[in-house]
Design an enzyme around this catalytic site. Sequence first.
Site: not given
Length: 360
Positions: A259, A35
């Site tokens: 950041y 899947k």
Amino acid sequence: MRRSARIIIHPEAIQHNLNRAKQLAPDSKLQAVIKANAYGHGSTDTAGIVYEITDEYAVSCIPEAVVLRDASIDKPISILQGFQNDGDLRIAEQLKLRLTVHDDNQLMLLDNYSSRSGYRFDLNIKIDSGMHRLGFQPNRAESLYKSLKAHPQVNPESLIMMTHFSSADELHNDCTSKQIDVFNKACENINAPKSIANSAGVLGWQNSHVDWVRPGILLYGSSPFANKTREELGLKAAMTFEAPVISVHDLKKGDSIGYAATWTCPKDMRVALIGCGYADGYPRHVSSGTPVWLNNQETQLLGRVSMDMIVVDAEEYDEHPVRVGDIAELWGNNISTDRVATSGETIAYELLCNAGNIRA
Ligand SMILES: *Cc1c(COP(=O)(O)O)cnc(C)c1O
């Protein structure tokens, strides 16, 4: 998406891993779970890779099976979530898909379905043995089995009784033994094949190896257990995620990186920028210190993950100084997805799906 970060799939590792499942559960038939585009590894490629080893395939939903049939994959395919409307049943008839029934709405759809050719569906009957996600209550197992066996739209020889574990990845959690007991008791008087185990069941719970097993994550070389590595389980990495060094430079003690300036150099040091970030499926939430493999040694992430860059420590490289164009492994043979996942408080399943499916 075309980027400089790339994914490499190792077919022989997937075959090795599925054979490992076969070795551990020699008396069970295999349903390779592919899947979510085979957890990011490519569902049609993976179906081909395991074709000779697996007995069947399992996917979540009908569109995933359509992709496989379009690629001429002719083995049985189980749809773990079954069907939700009449159109799904039509496709399942046309493509001969094995369906899962887990709720009353589906029984109604099945009753009302009219096949022009008298087609009979192959079915899994899913019992909720304690996960409380999909499945019928255990006390309904016997009557459902009887009525579906006699149902004009159902192939009576096809029925498989199945259930799914909630906590099999925790080897000391007694939920799993309880689920096995509940399921076995519910199926006590039912003469049909049974299917219980996911990867954690295959690897850690021998009494869940019944007629069928349904391994997923183990095919891709990740450990379902927090306290066992893939090496300890005899699994191999099926995916390498790598990206090039795009810059190397020297920073001063006290310089902060990235950041929000979450990491500060404790001394003068050399760093390397790698062209890979969360846009490529590298998890943004991993912390400084996450392992990265570069020039034959393990180094670490410094500061925050950006959209298309990360910074790693390039200081201790006496023999092979890091240069632009060198290739870093974010995960693969040297760095397991499990270690990166742990650092980001997630699981390898998510990393593989994200990085692999961005590429698709
Ligand atoms: C995804 C899934 C599996 C495979 O689980 P892994 O933990 O990846 O081995 C097995 N059975 C069902 C019902 C599933 O949804």
